[in-house]
Design a protein around this motif. Structure first.
Motif, short mmCIF file in Angstrom:
data_model
loop_
_atom_site.label_atom_id
_atom_site.label_comp_id
_atom_site.label_asym_id
_atom_site.label_seq_id
_atom_site.Cartn_x
_atom_site.Cartn_y
_atom_site.Cartn_z
N VAL A 248 52.64 84.46 51.17
CA VAL A 248 52.14 84.99 52.52
C VAL A 248 51.25 86.06 52.31
O VAL A 248 51.71 86.91 51.26
N SER A 249 50.25 86.42 52.98
CA SER A 249 49.50 87.65 53.09
C SER A 249 50.41 88.80 53.53
O SER A 249 51.19 88.46 54.63
N ASP A 250 50.01 90.05 53.44
CA ASP A 250 50.78 90.99 54.08
C ASP A 250 50.53 91.30 55.74
O ASP A 250 51.29 92.03 56.30
N THR A 251 49.55 90.28 56.17
CA THR A 251 49.52 90.36 57.71
C THR A 251 50.17 89.35 58.44
O THR A 251 50.14 89.25 59.54
N VAL A 252 50.86 88.42 57.58
CA VAL A 252 51.93 87.53 58.25
C VAL A 252 53.37 88.40 58.32
O VAL A 252 53.94 88.60 57.29
N ALA A 253 53.58 88.42 59.66
CA ALA A 253 55.02 88.87 60.13
C ALA A 253 55.82 87.88 59.94
O ALA A 253 56.14 87.03 60.79
N VAL A 254 56.81 88.10 58.87
CA VAL A 254 57.95 86.77 58.51
C VAL A 254 59.00 87.43 59.63
O VAL A 254 59.47 88.44 59.43
N THR A 255 59.64 86.34 60.31
CA THR A 255 60.72 86.56 61.09
C THR A 255 61.90 85.83 60.26
O THR A 255 63.01 86.49 60.23
N GLN A 256 61.67 84.62 59.73
CA GLN A 256 62.57 84.11 58.95
C GLN A 256 62.18 83.08 57.97
O GLN A 256 60.97 82.40 58.12
N PHE A 257 62.92 83.11 56.77
CA PHE A 257 62.43 82.36 55.66
C PHE A 257 63.64 81.59 55.06
O PHE A 257 64.41 82.25 54.71
N ASP A 258 63.59 80.12 54.86
CA ASP A 258 64.69 79.63 54.47
C ASP A 258 64.18 78.55 53.36
O ASP A 258 63.17 77.81 53.56
N VAL A 259 65.03 78.31 52.19
CA VAL A 259 64.99 77.43 51.22
C VAL A 259 66.24 76.47 51.51
O VAL A 259 67.26 76.88 51.32
N VAL A 260 65.86 75.38 52.46
CA VAL A 260 66.95 74.59 52.80
C VAL A 260 67.58 73.64 52.11
O VAL A 260 67.21 72.69 51.29
N ALA A 261 69.09 74.17 51.71
CA ALA A 261 70.02 73.54 51.14
C ALA A 261 70.61 72.00 51.75
O ALA A 261 70.52 71.06 50.86
N PRO A 263 70.04 69.47 55.36
CA PRO A 263 70.20 68.12 54.74
C PRO A 263 69.54 67.93 53.47
O PRO A 263 68.30 68.70 53.29
N GLU A 264 69.81 67.21 52.64
CA GLU A 264 68.97 66.93 51.42
C GLU A 264 68.37 65.66 51.71
O GLU A 264 68.75 64.55 52.04
N VAL A 265 66.91 66.10 51.77
CA VAL A 265 66.04 64.82 51.93
C VAL A 265 65.04 64.34 50.91
O VAL A 265 64.22 63.52 51.12
N SER A 266 65.28 64.97 49.49
CA SER A 266 64.32 64.87 48.59
C SER A 266 65.05 65.25 47.50
O SER A 266 66.09 65.98 47.55
N ASP A 267 64.41 65.08 46.23
CA ASP A 267 64.74 65.86 45.21
C ASP A 267 64.42 67.40 45.19
O ASP A 267 64.90 68.13 44.27
N HIS A 268 63.63 67.88 46.22
CA HIS A 268 62.93 69.10 46.57
C HIS A 268 63.80 69.59 47.64
O HIS A 268 63.92 68.79 48.63
N ARG A 269 64.01 70.89 47.87
CA ARG A 269 64.59 71.48 49.27
C ARG A 269 63.27 71.94 49.86
O ARG A 269 62.07 72.18 49.10
N ALA A 270 63.27 71.68 51.34
CA ALA A 270 62.26 72.02 52.07
C ALA A 270 62.15 73.57 52.26
O ALA A 270 63.04 74.31 52.03
N LEU A 271 60.71 74.20 52.26
CA LEU A 271 60.90 75.55 52.90
C LEU A 271 60.41 75.89 53.99
O LEU A 271 59.24 75.19 54.49
N GLU A 272 60.97 76.53 54.79
CA GLU A 272 60.74 76.70 56.30
C GLU A 272 60.44 78.18 56.48
O GLU A 272 60.97 79.18 56.06
N LEU A 273 59.20 78.63 57.29
CA LEU A 273 58.69 79.79 57.45
C LEU A 273 58.59 80.04 58.95
O LEU A 273 57.91 79.07 59.45
N LEU A 274 59.11 81.09 59.60
CA LEU A 274 58.91 81.21 61.12
C LEU A 274 58.35 82.52 61.01
O LEU A 274 58.74 83.78 60.40
N PHE A 275 57.02 82.96 61.52
CA PHE A 275 56.33 83.94 61.37
C PHE A 275 55.34 84.18 62.69
O PHE A 275 55.39 83.29 63.68
N ALA A 276 54.93 85.41 62.98
CA ALA A 276 53.93 86.01 63.90
C ALA A 276 52.67 86.51 63.28
O ALA A 276 52.73 86.82 61.92
#
Length: 276
Positions: A248-261, A263-276
């Motif tokens: 993210v650029s420094d203009t993205v105000a990150v509220t929450q970020f998670d590397v989702v363990a 549920p397992e839905v792939s051999d990759h984890r999902a990345l979830e970003l909540l921001f303003a």
């Protein structure tokens, strides 16, 4: 607040939990890699004559794939507009029957977010219409701008599925060229200074030249920057647990970020970003 999700969906191998998760995650923007689509038509070998499950075979490897994962994801996201961008078309198998199927990126954008501009292009190789091609195979990226009416700002988002090299995830000239191609594609869409999020399965290591090149755009990686050490699930049994990144650029105000363990839905984890 906006929510962005990035996930390599693994061809839909974990089909039921994947669709349930995507339908319930409430993301405004979903950037998905390894999405399949097989056109339904009366032609011989078309999806109309095949099952919902097909098999990818390559060099002794067999992987189950959904025949039309893109349409199935679209069905659980009726409030989103979906875009599918194939990197290649090659053979999947329904028993002994060869079926031509497409493989690539999908982006889903909530319908309340107007799409203001976009560019889709190849960052490595070129589209292969009649076979998957030799390794490292063609890879594409999608860059787009949306406006959030509620917060009154415009955002540029880029996703990429980085090339896979059988030799590993280390730096190569091809990966260096791929990073520069992605930066050029971003430059075609993003006005200077606009909020920017770049994500995907990059297939590189945390100290890679790819991440260093993206840092020139003023981007910081949230995966390594926030101490996460694993972007793979228990379905991935090889060493080397990094593949997926969200910058993210420094203009993205990150509220929450998670590397989702879970549920397992792939051999990759999902990345979830909540921001303003």
């Amino acid at each position: 607040m906006l929510k962005i999700l990035s996930l390599n969906v693994w061809g839909g191998r974990l089909h039921a939990p994947l669709l349930r998760y995507l339908g319930e995650c409430d993301a405004d923007i979903l950037c998905l890699q390894e999405v399949t689509r097989t056109h339904r038509s009366p032609e011989v070998g078309s999806a109309a004559e095949t099952s919902s499950w097909l098999v990818y075979r390559d060099d002794g490897i067999e992987l189950s794939q959904r025949s039309d994962l893109f349409s199935e994801i679209a069905a659980v996201l009726p409030g989103h507009d979906g875009l599918f961008m194939p990197a290649a078309r090659g053979v999947l198998w329904d028993g002994d029957q060869a079926v031509m199927s497409e493989f690539g990126l999908a982006t889903f954008i909530r319908k309340s977010l107007p799409l203001l501009g976009q560019a889709q292009g190849f960052v490595h190789g070129a589209f292969s219409a009649n076979g998957w091609g030799e390794h490292p195979r063609a890879r594409n990226a999608h860059v787009f701008r949306v406006h959030d009416y509620a917060a009154d700002f415009t955002l540029t988002v880029a996703q990429m599925h980085g090339l896979r090299d059988p030799a590993g995830k280390g730096d190569t000239p091809e990966r260096a060229a791929q990073a520069e191609a992605l930066i050029r594609l971003i430059g075609q869409v993003r006005p200077a200074g606009e909020r920017l999020v770049v994500c995907g399965d990059f297939n590189v290591l945390p100290d890679s030249a790819t991440l260093a090149a993206l840092a020139r755009l003023g981007l910081a990686d949230l995966v390594t920057g926030r101490g996460h050490t694993d972007t793979r699930t228990s379905w991935y049994r090889k060493p080397g647990r990094f593949a997926d990144y969200m910058l993210v650029s420094d203009t993205v105000a990150v509220t929450q970020f998670d590397v989702v363990a879970e549920p397992e839905v792939s051999d990759h984890r999902a990345l979830e970003l909540l921001f303003a």
